[in-house]
Design a protein around this motif. Structure first.
Motif, short mmCIF file in Angstrom:
data_model
loop_
_atom_site.label_atom_id
_atom_site.label_comp_id
_atom_site.label_asym_id
_atom_site.label_seq_id
_atom_site.Cartn_x
_atom_site.Cartn_y
_atom_site.Cartn_z
N GLY A 183 4.89 -17.73 1.34
CA GLY A 183 3.76 -18.13 1.94
C GLY A 183 2.57 -17.41 1.75
O GLY A 183 1.60 -16.96 2.87
N ILE A 184 2.37 -16.76 0.73
CA ILE A 184 1.28 -15.88 0.45
C ILE A 184 0.27 -16.70 -0.16
O ILE A 184 0.37 -17.31 -1.11
N ASP A 185 -0.96 -16.38 0.59
CA ASP A 185 -2.19 -17.16 -0.01
C ASP A 185 -2.80 -16.36 -1.31
O ASP A 185 -2.85 -15.11 -1.24
N GLU A 186 -3.05 -17.04 -2.31
CA GLU A 186 -3.34 -16.37 -3.46
C GLU A 186 -4.67 -15.31 -3.41
O GLU A 186 -4.88 -14.35 -4.26
N TYR B 5 7.24 -10.55 -16.13
CA TYR B 5 7.19 -9.94 -14.81
C TYR B 5 5.85 -9.10 -14.68
O TYR B 5 5.41 -8.37 -15.77
N PHE B 6 4.99 -9.46 -13.66
CA PHE B 6 3.58 -9.04 -13.53
C PHE B 6 3.55 -8.13 -12.31
O PHE B 6 4.30 -8.53 -11.33
N LEU B 7 2.68 -7.16 -12.42
CA LEU B 7 2.46 -6.31 -11.38
C LEU B 7 1.36 -6.84 -10.42
O LEU B 7 0.63 -7.78 -10.74
N ALA B 8 1.84 -6.91 -9.18
CA ALA B 8 1.15 -7.51 -8.16
C ALA B 8 0.82 -6.76 -6.97
O ALA B 8 2.03 -6.00 -6.69
N ARG B 9 -0.17 -6.53 -6.29
CA ARG B 9 -0.58 -5.62 -5.26
C ARG B 9 -0.96 -6.55 -3.90
O ARG B 9 -1.71 -7.54 -4.21
N ILE B 10 -0.36 -6.14 -2.61
CA ILE B 10 -0.68 -6.86 -1.71
C ILE B 10 -0.35 -6.25 -0.23
O ILE B 10 0.26 -5.32 -0.12
N ASP B 11 -1.16 -6.58 0.77
CA ASP B 11 -1.20 -5.99 2.07
C ASP B 11 0.03 -6.54 2.69
O ASP B 11 0.40 -7.82 2.67
N ALA B 12 1.26 -5.59 2.97
CA ALA B 12 2.41 -6.33 3.57
C ALA B 12 2.47 -7.27 4.40
O ALA B 12 3.38 -8.36 4.76
N ALA B 13 1.20 -7.46 5.40
CA ALA B 13 1.10 -8.16 6.68
C ALA B 13 0.73 -9.56 5.97
O ALA B 13 0.88 -10.60 6.51
N ALA C 299 0.73 -1.22 -0.01
CA ALA C 299 -0.08 -0.30 0.01
C ALA C 299 0.97 1.13 0.01
O ALA C 299 0.25 2.27 -0.40
N ASP C 300 1.92 1.20 0.38
CA ASP C 300 2.73 2.18 0.42
C ASP C 300 4.11 2.29 -0.77
O ASP C 300 4.88 3.09 -0.61
N ASP C 301 3.43 1.66 -1.80
CA ASP C 301 4.33 1.54 -3.05
C ASP C 301 5.80 1.21 -2.87
O ASP C 301 6.63 1.33 -3.63
N ARG C 302 6.05 0.22 -1.70
CA ARG C 302 7.38 -0.43 -1.64
C ARG C 302 7.34 -1.86 -2.41
O ARG C 302 6.24 -2.43 -2.33
N VAL C 303 8.27 -1.98 -2.84
CA VAL C 303 8.43 -3.35 -3.94
C VAL C 303 9.15 -4.45 -2.86
O VAL C 303 10.25 -4.05 -2.22
N LEU C 304 8.82 -5.65 -2.81
CA LEU C 304 9.54 -6.73 -2.31
C LEU C 304 10.25 -7.27 -2.95
O LEU C 304 10.15 -7.95 -4.12
N LEU C 305 11.57 -7.55 -2.24
CA LEU C 305 12.51 -8.16 -2.96
C LEU C 305 13.39 -9.29 -2.07
O LEU C 305 13.08 -9.19 -0.81
N LEU C 306 13.84 -10.30 -2.74
CA LEU C 306 14.33 -11.41 -2.00
C LEU C 306 15.96 -11.42 -2.24
O LEU C 306 16.19 -11.25 -3.35
N ARG C 307 16.59 -11.65 -1.21
CA ARG C 307 18.11 -11.78 -1.12
C ARG C 307 18.47 -13.24 -1.28
O ARG C 307 18.17 -14.05 -0.75
N TYR C 308 19.48 -13.51 -2.36
CA TYR C 308 20.30 -14.57 -2.59
C TYR C 308 21.81 -14.47 -2.38
O TYR C 308 22.35 -13.33 -2.70
N ASP C 309 22.45 -15.54 -1.77
CA ASP C 309 23.97 -15.09 -1.81
C ASP C 309 24.71 -15.72 -2.61
O ASP C 309 25.93 -15.36 -2.99
N GLU C 310 24.24 -16.61 -3.72
CA GLU C 310 25.00 -17.08 -4.91
C GLU C 310 25.46 -15.76 -6.02
O GLU C 310 24.88 -14.79 -5.69
N ASN C 311 26.40 -15.97 -6.53
CA ASN C 311 27.11 -15.01 -7.51
C ASN C 311 27.22 -13.84 -6.97
O ASN C 311 27.09 -12.65 -7.53
#
Length: 157
Positions: free
Chosen positions: A61-64, A93-101, A19-31
């Motif tokens: 763990g996000i419910d669709e 890449y698809f736009l998706a909106r979600i409540d951060a909780a 809702a605050d227009d923040r984007v969720l990213l995931l961190r990986y260690d490889e490369n």
């Protein structure tokens, strides 16, 4: 000398905004370590929507029902190793909106070597010296949050 094209691996990824227009990213260690959008390879018989929602469930763990899945914003093609095998990955890449909780990594069934997840603001994306994939994500997120949805998917590098 003959060169062959690696086998195609189709993938669906989410540009997940709260809702605050923040984007969720995931961190990986490889490369050398990097941050990326959630998503992954399509399974046989899946369409892009099904793959995107499955990946969000498996990785975060996000419910669709908690996700508002939107239009395809971008795509990129990249040759790289997957399981020791060279592939040409076509990512949509698809736009998706979600409540951060609604993000619940403790319910993830396949966290795929994810080391951390973080919500990023637009300024933080632009300011970081960390590696972010795909290249051009900060500009795309800025356009979307300003209401400039591309008429056709843009090509990212």
């Amino acid at each position: 000398m003959t060169t062959s094209t690696p086998p195609l691996r189709e993938a669906a990824r989410a540009i997940l905004l709260d809702a605050d227009d923040r984007v969720l990213l995931l961190r990986y260690d490889e490369n050398g370590g990097f941050w990326a959008t959630p998503g992954g390879s399509r399974e046989p018989g899946e369409d892009d929507t099904e793959a995107t929602l499955r990946e969000l469930r498996e990785e975060l763990g996000i419910d669709e029902q908690a996700v508002e899945l939107g239009v395809q914003l971008a795509e990129r093609s990249k040759d790289h190793l997957v399981g020791g095998r060279q592939v040409r990955q076509l990512e949509k890449y698809f736009l998706a909106r979600i409540d951060a909780a609604a993000v619940a990594p403790d319910r993830a069934t396949q966290p795929d070597n994810i080391r951390e997840h973080r919500w990023w603001t637009g300024p933080a994306l632009r300011a970081t010296r960390e590696t972010i994939y795909p290249v051009g994500l900060a500009d795309l997120v800025a356009a979307v949050t300003e209401g400039r949805i591309p008429a056709r998917p843009i090509i990212l590098s």
